[in-house]
Design a protein around this motif. Structure first.
Motif, PDB file in Angstrom:
ATOM      1  N   ALA A   9       0.827  -1.210   0.000  1.00 44.65           N
ATOM      2  CA  ALA A   9       0.000   0.000   0.000  1.00 44.65           C
ATOM      3  C   ALA A   9       0.858   1.256   0.000  1.00 44.65           C
ATOM      4  N   VAL A  10       1.898   1.261   0.821  1.00 48.10           N
ATOM      5  CA  VAL A  10       2.747   2.443   0.902  1.00 48.10           C
ATOM      6  C   VAL A  10       3.544   2.619  -0.394  1.00 48.10           C
ATOM      7  N   SER A  11       3.901   1.510  -1.033  1.00 49.03           N
ATOM      8  CA  SER A  11       4.603   1.601  -2.320  1.00 49.03           C
ATOM      9  C   SER A  11       3.730   2.293  -3.366  1.00 49.03           C
ATOM     10  N   VAL A  12       2.438   1.992  -3.348  1.00 51.70           N
ATOM     11  CA  VAL A  12       1.516   2.646  -4.270  1.00 51.70           C
ATOM     12  C   VAL A  12       1.427   4.142  -3.953  1.00 51.70           C
ATOM     13  N   GLY A  13       1.354   4.490  -2.662  1.00 55.45           N
ATOM     14  CA  GLY A  13       1.347   5.897  -2.274  1.00 55.45           C
ATOM     15  C   GLY A  13       2.636   6.596  -2.676  1.00 55.45           C
ATOM     16  N   TRP A  14       3.759   5.906  -2.495  1.00 63.76           N
ATOM     17  CA  TRP A  14       5.062   6.443  -2.891  1.00 63.76           C
ATOM     18  C   TRP A  14       5.073   6.739  -4.384  1.00 63.76           C
ATOM     19  N   SER A  15       4.516   5.827  -5.171  1.00 67.21           N
ATOM     20  CA  SER A  15       4.476   6.000  -6.621  1.00 67.21           C
ATOM     21  C   SER A  15       3.716   7.271  -6.996  1.00 67.21           C
ATOM     22  N   GLY A  16       2.586   7.525  -6.326  1.00 64.96           N
ATOM     23  CA  GLY A  16       1.800   8.714  -6.624  1.00 64.96           C
ATOM     24  C   GLY A  16       2.551   9.992  -6.327  1.00 64.96           C
ATOM     25  N   TYR A  17       3.213  10.060  -5.167  1.00 61.96           N
ATOM     26  CA  TYR A  17       3.977  11.252  -4.816  1.00 61.96           C
ATOM     27  C   TYR A  17       5.189  11.426  -5.731  1.00 61.96           C
ATOM     28  N   PHE A  18       5.818  10.306  -6.111  1.00 59.55           N
ATOM     29  CA  PHE A  18       6.975  10.365  -7.011  1.00 59.55           C
ATOM     30  C   PHE A  18       6.568  10.935  -8.371  1.00 59.55           C
TER      31      PHE A  18
END
Length: 469
Positions: free
Chosen positions: A119-128
């Motif tokens: 889940a956090v990886s998906v959030g990281w992708s959005g911010y990146f």
């Protein structure tokens, strides 16, 4: 053959001392590891959703969630100082409540930690993607999200989410000392970013935005507490490092309680300032509420730093949760409940190499190909059940092992552990029905695996002399 056979604590400590992992971590490493796991998606993303649920009373919701964690943290601290062995609540349950319960909570933690990293990886992708868009760079739509996760857009895979998972997996597999150093640097930066938000934002607070303080009453406050509980997940990952700590009896309680205390103070301050700058209803549909508050205040230059802090915050969460999950798998494999290859320690890096890469590949794939819409609640129910068990196990250990050396003792026993159980069950009752169904299905699968493989392959099955019951 008993389902409730327990491991001998002296044997566990002996194995940890002579055949365990490299002991390189100190108290500051543990505090920063806890902060690294806690401050991430919860503060940078979920604060907006929480504000919509509770209004300005989100600060109270954070305090309630912190109290539930705080009572459990005191129980964790006692166990971690008395039984400094890898595996967190799984190991503690095996020593007190029995094998079947230990297996189920270990299985539960695999879901919690694994889906948290996804889940956090998906959030990281959005911010990146948002960050590079500021420089005029845009990835092809097909590789920006999981299939079907963006309405009206043809997407195939969330490639940035996969790549960050694999990068973190490489760091964790390379060595615990190196992982801790990287985590410490990134945690220092993101704490500085959060403090920058507090210092800049406090001058733009309008007290009128705090009225009405609790527009949805106690129901809204409690529902928000069950949601933002996700923001505190991570301090328990500190206990998974017990076998790699130089002085666990002293340092583990410092790491657990210290990281939780620091994060609680920061969360309450951020929630108060955020809702004081922006009317809470304006957070609807916003996935970057902290940056929005600064933009609303006309401080766009600070908002850019917050976006960077969010990326670093999520990176450390992925790192620490991946680390914690691999140590739980390591412990379960060493006990025979999972295949032996998963507890093999790399001869050079002194890490569970195979287990680490298995975690990275599996949950990286989940992050890349599965839309993760209800993960926060699914992760929360797993964590709350773990906190309930650690509190019960504390009472059991006090009765069955009253003379076991403890450098830290949970105060107020039995009241504090019972309060922990009550708070956790109360928050679990406020989670959605679908979350409960998914959780029970995962536990049912765990029971099938236990009776088909783990029970007959357990070390205690072949060496019954190690069991206490």
């Amino acid at each position: 053959m008993s389902l409730f056979r327990t491991k001998n604590i002296e044997s566990m400590l002996d194995v940890s001392e002579h055949d365990g992992l490299r002991k390189v971590l100190g108290p500051m490493d543990l505090v920063l590891m806890g902060i690294g796991a806690i401050i991430g998606t919860g503060i940078f993303v979920l604060t907006g959703t929480g504000a919509l649920t509770a209004g300005p009373a989100l600060t109270v919701s954070f305090v309630i969630a912190a109290m539930a964690c705080g009572f459990a943290a005191l129980c964790y601290a006692e166990f971690a100082s008395a039984i400094p062995v890898s595996g967190s609540i799984y190991t503690y349950s095996y020593a007190t409540l029995g094998e079947i319960i230990a297996w189920m909570i270990g299985w539960d933690l695999l879901l919690e930690y694994g889906l948290a990293t996804s889940a956090v990886s998906v959030g990281w992708s959005g911010y990146f993607q948002s960050l590079i868009a500021g420089f005029g760079l845009h990835l092809p739509a097909a590789i920006t999200a999981a299939p079907g996760s963006v309405p009206g857009v043809h997407t195939l895979v969330n490639l940035p989410a996969i790549l960050i998972m694999l990068a973190i997996t490489w760091v964790v597999s390379y060595g615990v000392r190196e992982s801790a150093r990287l985590n410490n640097v990134m945690v220092a930066i993101k704490i500085a970013v959060v403090l920058m938000f507090i210092v800049v934002g406090v001058w733009h607070v309008k007290p009128a935005n705090w009225q009405p303080f609790a527009p949805f009453g106690l129901t809204g406050i409690f529902n928000a507490a069950a949601l933002v509980f996700f923001a505190f997940i991570g301090f328990d990952a500190v206990t998974s490092a017990a076998e790699e700590v130089r002085n666990p009896g002293r340092d583990m309680p410092i790491g657990i309680i210290g990281s939780l205390a620091v994060c609680t103070i920061l969360y309450v301050a951020v929630a108060a300032i955020m809702t004081g700058i922006v009317p809470f209803m304006k957070f609807e549909g916003v996935d970057h509420p902290v940056s929005l508050a600064l933009q609303y205040a006309g401080q766009n230059w600070v908002a850019g730093f917050v976006d960077l802090g969010a990326i670093l915050g999520m990176t450390t969460v992925i790192l620490v949760m991946t680390y914690g999950q691999t140590r739980i798998i390591f412990a379960m494999s060493r006990d025979g409940l999972l295949p032996e290859a998963l507890s093999a320690v790399h001869p050079v890096h002194a890490t569970p190499f195979t287990a680490t890469w298995m975690v990275g590949i599996v949950f990286g794939a989940i992050a890349g190909f599965v839309p993760l819409n209800v993960l926060a609640e699914l992760i929360n129910i797993g964590t709350l059940s773990a906190f309930t068990l650690i509190s019960i196990a504390t009472l059991v250990l006090r009765r069955t092992q009253p003379h076991l050396p403890r450098t830290f003792r949970c105060p107020g026993v039995p009241v504090v552990p019972l309060l922990s159980v009550a708070f956790c069950l109360f928050l679990m009752a406020h989670l959605q029905k679908l979350t409960w169904i998914a959780f029970l299905c995962w536990l049912a699968l765990g029971l099938v695996i236990y009776f088909a493989y783990s029970r007959r392959n357990a070390v205690l099955h072949n060496h019954g002399g190690d069991a206490q019951g």
